[in-house]
Design a protein around this motif. Sequence first.
Motif, PDB file in Angstrom:
ATOM      1  N   ASP A   1      11.406 -10.899   5.699  1.00 57.95           N
ATOM      2  CA  ASP A   1      11.270  -9.871   4.683  1.00 57.95           C
ATOM      3  C   ASP A   1      10.139 -10.251   3.747  1.00 57.95           C
ATOM      4  OD1 ASP A   1      13.556  -8.381   2.280  1.00 57.95           O
ATOM      5  OD2 ASP A   1      11.655  -7.724   3.084  1.00 57.95           O
TER       6      ASP A   1
ATOM      7  N   GLN B   1       7.263  -9.311   1.147  1.00 59.75           N
ATOM      8  CA  GLN B   1       6.855  -8.242   0.242  1.00 59.75           C
ATOM      9  C   GLN B   1       5.394  -7.928   0.509  1.00 59.75           C
ATOM     10  OE1 GLN B   1       8.742  -6.520  -2.035  1.00 59.75           O
ATOM     11  NE2 GLN B   1      10.413  -7.528  -0.986  1.00 59.75           N
ATOM     12  N   SER B   2       5.099  -6.694   0.754  1.00 58.73           N
ATOM     13  CA  SER B   2       3.703  -6.367   1.026  1.00 58.73           C
ATOM     14  C   SER B   2       3.363  -5.005   0.450  1.00 58.73           C
ATOM     15  CB  SER B   2       3.452  -6.366   2.531  1.00 58.73           C
ATOM     16  OG  SER B   2       4.254  -5.382   3.124  1.00 58.73           O
ATOM     17  N   GLU B   3       2.082  -4.795   0.309  1.00 54.53           N
ATOM     18  CA  GLU B   3       1.590  -3.496  -0.136  1.00 54.53           C
ATOM     19  C   GLU B   3       1.825  -2.474   0.976  1.00 54.53           C
ATOM     20  OE1 GLU B   3      -0.650  -2.564  -3.011  1.00 54.53           O
ATOM     21  OE2 GLU B   3       0.699  -4.130  -3.736  1.00 54.53           O
ATOM     22  N   PRO B   4       2.109  -1.224   0.650  1.00 58.45           N
ATOM     23  CA  PRO B   4       2.180  -0.208   1.706  1.00 58.45           C
ATOM     24  C   PRO B   4       0.830  -0.094   2.410  1.00 58.45           C
ATOM     25  CG  PRO B   4       3.044   0.638  -0.354  1.00 58.45           C
ATOM     26  CD  PRO B   4       2.423  -0.675  -0.663  1.00 58.45           C
TER      27      PRO B   4
ATOM     28  N   THR C   1       2.015   6.132   5.937  1.00 55.77           N
ATOM     29  CA  THR C   1       2.113   5.041   4.987  1.00 55.77           C
ATOM     30  C   THR C   1       3.229   4.132   5.465  1.00 55.77           C
ATOM     31  OG1 THR C   1       1.593   6.688   3.328  1.00 55.77           O
ATOM     32  CG2 THR C   1       2.229   4.524   2.534  1.00 55.77           C
TER      33      THR C   1
ATOM     34  N   ASP D   1       5.388   0.355   5.585  1.00 60.89           N
ATOM     35  CA  ASP D   1       5.765  -0.942   5.036  1.00 60.89           C
ATOM     36  C   ASP D   1       6.114  -1.798   6.239  1.00 60.89           C
ATOM     37  OD1 ASP D   1       6.690  -3.089   3.661  1.00 60.89           O
ATOM     38  OD2 ASP D   1       8.647  -2.203   3.234  1.00 60.89           O
ATOM     39  N   GLY D   2       5.208  -2.682   6.610  1.00 57.74           N
ATOM     40  CA  GLY D   2       5.387  -3.364   7.884  1.00 57.74           C
ATOM     41  C   GLY D   2       5.289  -2.340   8.995  1.00 57.74           C
TER      42      GLY D   2
ATOM     43  N   THR E   1       7.765   0.073   9.198  1.00 54.46           N
ATOM     44  CA  THR E   1       8.630   1.168   8.781  1.00 54.46           C
ATOM     45  C   THR E   1       7.797   2.268   8.130  1.00 54.46           C
ATOM     46  OG1 THR E   1      10.270  -0.514   8.307  1.00 54.46           O
ATOM     47  CG2 THR E   1      10.722   1.700   7.504  1.00 54.46           C
TER      48      THR E   1
ATOM     49  N   LEU F   1       7.052   4.856   5.606  1.00 51.61           N
ATOM     50  CA  LEU F   1       7.479   5.301   4.276  1.00 51.61           C
ATOM     51  C   LEU F   1       7.206   6.793   4.118  1.00 51.61           C
ATOM     52  CD1 LEU F   1       6.114   2.410   2.053  1.00 51.61           C
ATOM     53  CD2 LEU F   1       8.436   2.729   2.871  1.00 51.61           C
TER      54      LEU F   1
END
Lengths: 405, 158, 166
Positions: free
Chosen positions: A15, A17-20, A41, A43-44, A46, A48
């Motif tokens: 997990d 944390q990253s920028e979209p 957009t 997240d990894g 996934t 968004l």
Amino acid sequence: MAERNEMETRNGKLDLQSEPMLINIGPSHPATHTTLRFRATLDGETILDLEPEFGYLHRGFEKESEAATWTQVIPYTDRLNYVSPLMNNVGYVMAVEKLCGIEVTERCKYIRVIISEISRIIDHMVCIGTNMVDIGALTNFWYFWKPREEVYKVIEELCGQRLTTAYTRIGGVMADLPEGWTDRLLAVCRGVIPECIADVNALLTKNRIFIERTMGIGPITPKDAIALGFTGPCLRAAGVPLDLRKDEPYLVYDRFDFDVPVGEAGDTCDRYMVRMEEMRQSLRIIEQAVAQLPGGPVNVDDPRFILPPKPQVYENIEALMNHFKIIMEGIRVPAGEVYSATEAANGELGFYIVSKGGGSPWKIKVRPPCFPLFQGIPHLVRGQMIADLIAVLGSVNIIAGELDR
Amino acid sequence: MGLVLEKLAARFGPEIAATHSNFGDDTALVRRERIVEILTFLRDDPGLLFDFAMDLTGVDYLGEEPRFEVVYHLYSLRMNHRVRIKVRLHEDDPVIDSAVSVWSGINWYEREAYDMYGIVFRGHPNLTRILMYEGFQGHPLRKDYPKAKRQPTIGPEE
Amino acid sequence: MAVNRARDGAPGYALTTLESMVAWGRKYSLFPLTFATACCGIEVMGALGTHYDLSRFGAEVVRFSPRQADVLLVAGTINYKMAPVLRRIYDQMLEPKWVISMGVCASSGGFYNNYTVLQGIDKIMPVDVYIPGCPPNPEGIIDAVVQIQKIIETGAPRAAERWPIK
């Protein structure tokens, strides 16, 4: 190292944390069939948010039709949903006939039902076949392409073209069925089509990989599907049994015994299952329609709409003038406006037609089934994996020709 | 006059300019001021329940006044009936309230009507071109836009 | 290329130039990028399908990355929104490259003569082989691939060398 392990165990995965991340998919991308585009957009992996973009196949159907005669519009309708062009032909001429107050002959109605249902089958074949190619199961595509070629042979015999059929006419069809055509159609419908459906069914329906790739992927609730304007297999997969063939029976659909399959979850797997079952039901309709097919003329007996027989044109001045006027000026359609909807392979295909009288349409608006479906794609895939987008996109069957018109 | 039109007339009498049921299609021409209210009523009234916004389009009646028309086609799943709602708009003020709050699925239809006819939907969340590209001048389905007037993005000028 | 075989089954020998050797290899391993936008794309699928089987002519390995392709098969209507995308794809392909324009829409705009449709892709890029028809049958696609093979085999000049047409 301990810290790393803690990170890995949280939520069962790494997990970070990253920028979209913004990623562009298409328009030239194998899974978007070259004309659709998304800005995702992420997240990894996934999704968004997803922003669809289209118009890469906008061909100006409505502007072209305003400059054509009513009959000349029929070839343009072929190219709306080019996977099942015969259905567009039927939908368009039914709208014009509603405006003209034409009641087509019994035989013509049956012929239109038969060609619509055979188109529905080949449309679903392409949808399932390409969907499976996109998620990595190429074999089904080959299995479905073989019967498509057989169906093309039958369609080619009917109207001289494999794909761009332009078979219907206002007040009838281009020509009556060729001698023995129904036998050859039935041979295909009883032989190669059920065989390939059974093959694909055996390959996919209980296939572990297929189920994992599709079940629970891209689900939609009936309420959301209705609010977004979904129709056709995608709505029925969500559990809403809306089918215009049953709810607003047109042509002679009320005379046949067939079922409307519905799903439960509205996910990719249900859409596949609904389409598979619809193909079987279409085969049932074709069997019944061919058995009931009446004799008699295929065109209405009305010289205002139907070209006179060719021998008369050569010998009779009245017929010659009539022929000339219909070809050069187009048929006369009274002033008014109608909306006519048919159940196409993807859902409700509506034609809103405005006539001011005279030889060409004032306005033709197509209500393409794909348009709301494509609009709903972000709703289907939000929160899912980027790879699932490909599976979902194939299963809702976006045809760019009718999406962009 | 069909049941739908009767109900509509009873509730919004002065808002309705004309009705007809030609060719079996119930049609009401309404004024634009309270359009969202009318559409919400059509969606929520227990005897009407128009839960599907099947289609929205613009029509250009060049030479008539008012020039533009916005046409809604609604369908009710539970009642299995249809209605057509039309609104006339003047050329110098082609503005109407957006119905996205009533049916979320109408979003793109409004964008298309904006793109093709230049009809402005007030309160629309993202009223941008949808079929044509950014930089395209004019609205191609207007009757005074020449059919073959091209605006190339690449290649030789026409 | 001249091939001589020894009579008694011993290995023979072949005389050729390096160019024709390369051309011979190249013509049976065309990697097409099918830029299929519309109806023609369905017929491209038909040509790749089991019935017509384009792989008999060594052109079945479809690549969707322009960097891995050497034949661009433009199948379907190209409008002005799409035209810059198509040109960029063409520019990304490595030399030597060939272009097939499939169907009347790609070749001339077809029966779409309006505000949005590009009136033939040869306005923005060179085209080696045109396929007529709306849409062309799969036989047409196979014929176009054979024409490309002839161009490669004979070393005939490619369209890119005489473009733009003055």
